[in-house]
Enzyme design. Sequence first.
Site, short mmCIF file in Angstrom:
data_model
loop_
_atom_site.label_atom_id
_atom_site.label_comp_id
_atom_site.label_asym_id
_atom_site.label_seq_id
_atom_site.Cartn_x
_atom_site.Cartn_y
_atom_site.Cartn_z
N ASP A 43 2.65 -5.53 2.53
CA ASP A 43 1.41 -4.98 2.95
C ASP A 43 1.62 -3.27 3.26
O ASP A 43 1.47 -2.69 2.37
CB ASP A 43 0.78 -5.64 4.28
N HIS B 193 0.84 -1.26 -0.13
CA HIS B 193 0.00 -0.16 0.10
C HIS B 193 0.81 1.34 0.12
O HIS B 193 1.77 1.60 0.54
CB HIS B 193 -0.91 -0.01 1.28
N GLU C 195 -8.50 -12.00 5.50
CA GLU C 195 -7.66 -11.66 6.35
C GLU C 195 -8.04 -11.53 7.86
O GLU C 195 -7.95 -12.37 8.73
CB GLU C 195 -7.10 -10.12 6.17
N GLY D 221 -9.86 -2.18 3.20
CA GLY D 221 -10.65 -1.47 4.32
C GLY D 221 -11.15 -2.72 5.29
O GLY D 221 -11.06 -4.03 4.77
#
Length: 363
Positions: free
Chosen positions: A302, A23, A213, A183
Amino acid sequence: MSTRTVLTVHDLRKAPKVLLHDHLDGGLRPRTIVELAQSTGYEGLPTHDVAELGRWFQEAANSGSLESYLETFAHTCGVMQTEDALIRVAAECVEDLADDGVVYAEVRYAPELFVERGLSLDQVIKAVQAGFTEGERRAEANGHRIRTGTLLCAMRQHARAAEIAELAVRYRDAGVVGFDIAGPEAGFPPTRNLDAFEFMRVNNAHFTIHAGEAFGLASIWEAIQHCGAERLGHGVRIVDDIKTSADGEVQLGRLAAYVRDRRIPLEICPSSNVQTGAVASIAEHPIGLLAKLRFRVTVNTDNRLMSGCSVSSEFAALSEAFGFGWADVQWFTINAMKSAFIDFDQRLDLINNVIKPGYAALV
């Protein structure tokens, strides 16, 4: 899997690596956050001391909760509300990845998070692409060649997925390679955004979905069977559909078998999974079992800031925990390159002319 001497971060930085799940707003340099806060007037930082701020992000992310983990992004997004800031962050992201030996990266972000000061979604996308191009130029000047693809995310708790999917298609010839939703998973199933995924499919465009997740098998099943996900962002909870008996016999449930048989890539992010409570520790991470069973596992960061990690450090931690050697790292890397959202001939070129020769020199 092979067993060898534990690979170190220093060793692994030399290896060509591929990153599919990273990200943009989770990988800023602490110094950049402080400097951008000062130049843009953002006043929400917990500290302006660079070292302390870096520690704060990691400690705040070590909450054991995905929702609490996501709260740290208020500060990174807070300083990324201008074109100049977006260009800088994107360029530094590419530089940092290239310096770690990454030769191909798909970096994702949600354009809707960067419009608080009046930027349009198009301005956000163009600024980030300009930053990625500049980062690739700087990396090559420093002797590191890297290619960057962009994934545009829609926030699953909002209602802009169709709009972001349209942007992903509009900019697919300008560096955007796919679409994602991100999100909180709980309460926001992927099927809320079926129109966006249908739009991507009819336009022959690629997408991955954050699933499996913080939430379990239902999220994975919906992402694949209802939405048509090509890859699973995390997907670590697929292990809930795998049973191991006392004598070590492994039995795959129907969903796990489907994911493995169809070679659906899992974008595993080990350190992040520990931080959000998806798994208890690196040593107990199901990636060892999933790799042994030959799921199409990939290794990812991540959020490099929140986890204090790099691709190399993730592999080093896995090498220590599971005995992974160079052959395993190459396998994970080729898995990732095969699963990338760029054209087949470009993937093959990187595998045959960059990745395999790179590992041949290391083994």
